[in-house]
Design a protein around this motif. Structure first.
Motif, PDB file in Angstrom:
ATOM      1  N   ALA A   1       1.138  -1.218  -0.090  1.00 52.03           N
ATOM      2  CA  ALA A   1      -0.147  -0.339   0.461  1.00 52.03           C
ATOM      3  C   ALA A   1       0.651   1.411   0.665  1.00 52.03           C
ATOM      4  CB  ALA A   1      -0.781  -0.325   1.364  1.00 52.03           C
ATOM      5  N   PHE A   2       0.761   2.330  -1.216  1.00 46.09           N
ATOM      6  CA  PHE A   2       1.254   3.475  -1.150  1.00 46.09           C
ATOM      7  C   PHE A   2       0.393   4.921  -0.400  1.00 46.09           C
ATOM      8  CE2 PHE A   2       2.634   6.789  -3.795  1.00 46.09           C
ATOM      9  CZ  PHE A   2       4.039   7.736  -2.763  1.00 46.09           C
ATOM     10  N   PHE A   3       0.753   4.941   0.655  1.00 42.45           N
ATOM     11  CA  PHE A   3       0.349   6.070   0.983  1.00 42.45           C
ATOM     12  C   PHE A   3       1.354   7.665   0.867  1.00 42.45           C
ATOM     13  CE2 PHE A   3      -2.433   4.206   4.269  1.00 42.45           C
ATOM     14  CZ  PHE A   3      -1.807   3.126   4.518  1.00 42.45           C
ATOM     15  N   ASN A   4       0.556   8.515   0.595  1.00 42.99           N
ATOM     16  CA  ASN A   4       1.413  10.133   0.655  1.00 42.99           C
ATOM     17  C   ASN A   4       0.119  11.196   0.931  1.00 42.99           C
ATOM     18  OD1 ASN A   4       3.023  11.755  -1.303  1.00 42.99           O
ATOM     19  ND2 ASN A   4       2.301  10.939  -3.062  1.00 42.99           N
ATOM     20  N   ILE A   5       1.309  12.868   1.012  1.00 43.90           N
ATOM     21  CA  ILE A   5       0.818  13.792   1.753  1.00 43.90           C
ATOM     22  C   ILE A   5       0.524  14.974   0.435  1.00 43.90           C
ATOM     23  CG2 ILE A   5       2.152  13.920   2.474  1.00 43.90           C
ATOM     24  CD1 ILE A   5       1.577  14.723   4.837  1.00 43.90           C
ATOM     25  N   ALA A   6      -0.245  15.498   0.912  1.00 42.20           N
ATOM     26  CA  ALA A   6       0.137  16.685  -0.443  1.00 42.20           C
ATOM     27  C   ALA A   6       1.064  17.559  -0.836  1.00 42.20           C
ATOM     28  CB  ALA A   6      -1.383  16.905  -0.796  1.00 42.20           C
ATOM     29  N   GLY A   7       1.402  18.141   0.925  1.00 39.16           N
ATOM     30  CA  GLY A   7       1.427  19.251   1.520  1.00 39.16           C
ATOM     31  C   GLY A   7       1.515  18.635   2.666  1.00 39.16           C
ATOM     32  N   THR A   8       2.879  19.345   3.729  1.00 42.26           N
ATOM     33  CA  THR A   8       2.378  19.675   5.156  1.00 42.26           C
ATOM     34  C   THR A   8       1.305  19.919   5.577  1.00 42.26           C
ATOM     35  OG1 THR A   8       3.644  21.552   4.897  1.00 42.26           O
ATOM     36  CG2 THR A   8       5.114  19.688   5.423  1.00 42.26           C
ATOM     37  N   GLY A   9       1.156  19.712   6.582  1.00 38.98           N
ATOM     38  CA  GLY A   9      -0.540  20.304   6.917  1.00 38.98           C
ATOM     39  C   GLY A   9      -1.643  19.418   6.726  1.00 38.98           C
ATOM     40  N   LYS A  10      -1.447  19.010   5.269  1.00 40.09           N
ATOM     41  CA  LYS A  10      -2.700  18.394   4.120  1.00 40.09           C
ATOM     42  C   LYS A  10      -2.786  17.032   5.465  1.00 40.09           C
ATOM     43  CE  LYS A  10      -3.487  21.140   1.519  1.00 40.09           C
ATOM     44  NZ  LYS A  10      -2.421  21.831   0.680  1.00 40.09           N
ATOM     45  N   PRO A  11      -3.722  16.716   5.086  1.00 43.78           N
ATOM     46  CA  PRO A  11      -4.019  14.547   5.518  1.00 43.78           C
ATOM     47  C   PRO A  11      -3.370  13.321   4.656  1.00 43.78           C
ATOM     48  CG  PRO A  11      -6.199  15.396   4.632  1.00 43.78           C
ATOM     49  CD  PRO A  11      -5.124  16.443   4.639  1.00 43.78           C
TER      50      PRO A  11
END
Ligand SMILES: Nc1ncnc2c1ncn2[C@@H]1O[C@H](COP(=O)(O)OP(=O)(O)OP(=O)(O)O)[C@@H](O)[C@H]1O
Ligand SMILES: [Mg+2]
Lengths: 362, 259
Positions: B219-229
């Motif tokens: 499973a690959f998780f990612n984050i759009a930017g700091t402070g974003k879920p």
């Protein structure tokens, strides 16, 4: 042969990492010289002004001389960084010795003055029907032990449970309020604790009540904040990792606290409790009020006057009989016994702490 | 002995901060699932919600459901203690109990829960768990010495032995090898391979090779930017994920072209 001896020598000389170094005996030699000069100056001053030779002056002069000399010499031979190191080392050791002076002086005074009556009779007799010489403090030793024991019985559980609540469960207003009141309690004067205990027991037993348990209640008021504070600090030191490891094994919170957190912090908690006991065992004022004084043995904390060591010492000192010296001697020896009990407590605590300390494997 | 985990539209919060959003994932029994993704994208957070360790942190809460063989872990009336007895966890940093010996550490799940067990059963369990964790040969002569006296890799395997000694259905591992040398890492990877016969395993790792070596699905998780879920970007068979992923971000990440 010459080749073999010169080769390492040349390599040594070429090593850019070496620097000048004072020989090990250097500082000691300086101390000796400084002491000699200090003594000479002090003697000269004494001779000139006709006063007595002052050891304090001699040592002070020697100390200042030494600090100056070691800094200058080290600066020349070893450079600035080492010189600063030597100077600060000198200052720190000086401060340490200075702090030690009153302690040593106190212990030696008590030992010297207390030795006179440090005999078998002192530990096996009470003061019943004793006027003048002789007599002993068995009743006061028993009294002190019983009162302190009850104080510990009351305050250790209360203190530890309070600390557990504050660290493991406490959130928001209530825990803030508890922390605040514990801090306030730390500052309660012991005489107030004594008066409180008296007022409390007077409610049940009427005016003029005297009982050892009252003393224990007063002492526990003084002990609880210390126990709470030290236990709290120790519990906070237990890494959260261990709590999580325990939860992850499906261990409920209360078992985690009882079987992981407390054992891990036990050594520190025991030390804290012992220090708290040591702090209250020498309390005089509250015991004077509520435990009172007596010349007789009393094993029952719940009824009647109960003598304790600090009160005994105080009592002997303020109201000596005709043979004054006998009373003073007993006061000093009682003080000595008190110090010995505290020391013994500390030793026991250290042993317990050692036994229970988390085994550092590596 | 091994159960399926599903999450449905899981949102995970730390107080007001939404750390992870909308995770829906289906983890097969008797398989190894790897969570990968950049730092801070919420892998540990999701992992910890799977056995309700998340709520140990004050202010942390969860919205959505996690099903263990169909039973919702977050249904009202569920005791997190019972959940954790079925779903064990191995942490990033080895954390043996310092007051306990090696033997007691392995038995911690029994001893701490005040469960009764005969001496011989205990010995059996200790040997079985330590063998299971590939540690038996190294420590069999010093079972009564403190667990903190072992090397980091040995401590980590001790923690694995401790976790499997309570025979959980599922084993969660949060970067179990990040503090270990290549040899201990290999030992633990072999171990995971064996454990998968009996347990459902979820492992968080930053090591792509490790993920491709040990896991069946990734499973690959990612984050759009700091402070974003953080979000679950892609979830598929490991071979697919590492060869022909459907999402560009996944391909960038697994091939090291990220950021
Ligand atoms: N105890 C906490 N309190 C508040 N926020 C937290 C807490 N733990 C993690 N977070 C936040 O949640 C987000 C996800 O963190 P998490 O630890 O799950 O990341 P991760 O993917 O495991 O990262 P890493 O690979 O570095 O371990 C981060 O933004 C982090 O700052
Ligand atoms: Mg993490």
């Amino acid at each position: 042969m010459t080749a073999t001896t010169t080769a390492p020598a040349r390599r040594e000389a070429a090593n850019p990492l070496t620097a000048g170094q004072l020989p090990l005996w250097g500082p000691w030699a300086l101390i000796g010289v400084a002491l000699a000069i200090g003594a000479a100056v002090s003697a000269l001053v004494a001779g000139a002004s006709g006063t007595d030779f002052s050891i304090v002056a001699a040592v002070l002069i020697a100390y200042v001389l030494y600090l100056v000399a070691i800094t200058v010499v080290s600066q020349q031979i070893e450079g600035g960084r080492k010189a600063a190191d030597r100077l600060v080392t000198g200052v720190v050791v000086g401060a340490f010795v200075l702090a030690l002076v009153p302690l040593v002086s106190l212990v030696s005074t008590v030992i010297i003055n207390g030795a006179a009556r440090f005999d078998l009779q002192f530990f096996t007799w009470t003061m019943r029907n004793v006027v003048g010489e002789g007599g002993g403090v068995l009743h006061a030793i028993i009294g002190t032990l019983l009162v302190t024991l009850w104080a510990a019985i009351i305050s250790v559980p209360v203190g530890i449970f309070t600390a557990i609540y504050l660290v493991e469960y406490g959130r928001g207003r209530l825990s803030q309020a508890i922390t605040f009141f514990v801090d306030v309690m730390t500052g309660i004067p012991s005489i107030v604790a004594g008066l409180f205990a008296y007022a409390l027991f007077a409610l049940f037993a009427g005016e003029g009540v005297r009982a050892g348990i009252g003393g224990a209640v007063a002492l526990s008021l003084l002990m609880i904040p210390t126990v709470v504070r030290s236990t709290e600090e120790m519990l906070k030191l237990v890494p959260n990792d261990l709590r999580e490891a325990s939860y992850a094994l499906g261990v409920p919170k209360w078992l985690t606290i009882a079987k992981v957190v407390l054992p891990t912090a036990l050594a520190g908690i025991v030390t804290g409790v012992t220090l708290a006991i040591a702090r209250v065992i020498g309390e005089t004022a509250p015991l004077l009020i509520i435990a009172g004084f007596t010349t007789n043995m009393n094993y029952n904390v719940f009824d009647g006057r109960m003598m304790t060591l600090p009160v005994f010492a105080y009592n002997q000192y303020v109201s000596p009989g005709v043979q004054e010296q006998a009373y003073f001697d007993r006061a000093w020896t009682a003080a000595l016994v008190l110090i010995l009990i505290v020391m013994l407590l500390n030793v026991i605590a250290r042993i317990i702490a050692k036994v229970f300390a988390p085994k550092a494997g590596r | 002995m091994s159960k399926r985990i599903e999450t449905n539209d899981l949102d995970v919060y730390y107080g007001d901060f939404k750390a992870v959003e909308g995770v829906t994932i289906d983890i097969e029994p008797r398989s190894v699932t790897a969570f990968i993704g950049p730092s801070g994208c919420g892998k540990s957070t999701v992992l910890r919600t799977l056995n309700r360790m998340h709520e140990v942190i004050s202010g942390a809460w969860v919205d959505g459901e996690v099903l263990l063989d169909g039973a919702n872990l977050y249904a009202p009336g569920v005791d997190p203690v019972n959940v954790r007895r079925q779903i064990g966890m191995v942490f990033q940093r080895p954390n043996p109990f310092p007051t306990m010996s090696i033997r007691e550490n392995v038995l911690a799940g029994v001893l701490l829960n005040n469960r009764r067990m005969s001496r011989s059963d205990q010995d059996d369990l200790v040997e079985r768990s330590l063998r299971g964790a590939n540690l038996w040969n190294e420590v069999k002569d010093r079972l009564n010495l403190p667990g903190s006296g072992l090397s980091g890799g040995q401590q980590q395997r001790l923690c694995i032995a401790r976790a499997i000694a309570v025979s959980p259905e599922v084993l969660l591992m949060d970067e179990p090898c990040s503090a270990l040398d290549p040899i201990s890492t290999l030992a633990i990877e072999d171990l995971i391979e064996e454990l998968k016969q009996e347990y459902t395993i979820v492992i968080v790792t930053h090591n792509m090779q490790q993920a491709s070596r040990v896991s069946d699905r990734t499973a690959f998780f990612n984050i759009a930017g700091t402070g974003k879920p953080g979000k679950l970007i892609e979830y598929d068979d490991t071979t697919t994920m590492f060869s022909t992923p459907k999402v560009q971000a996944t391909e960038d990440y697994v091939s090291g072209r990220f950021g």
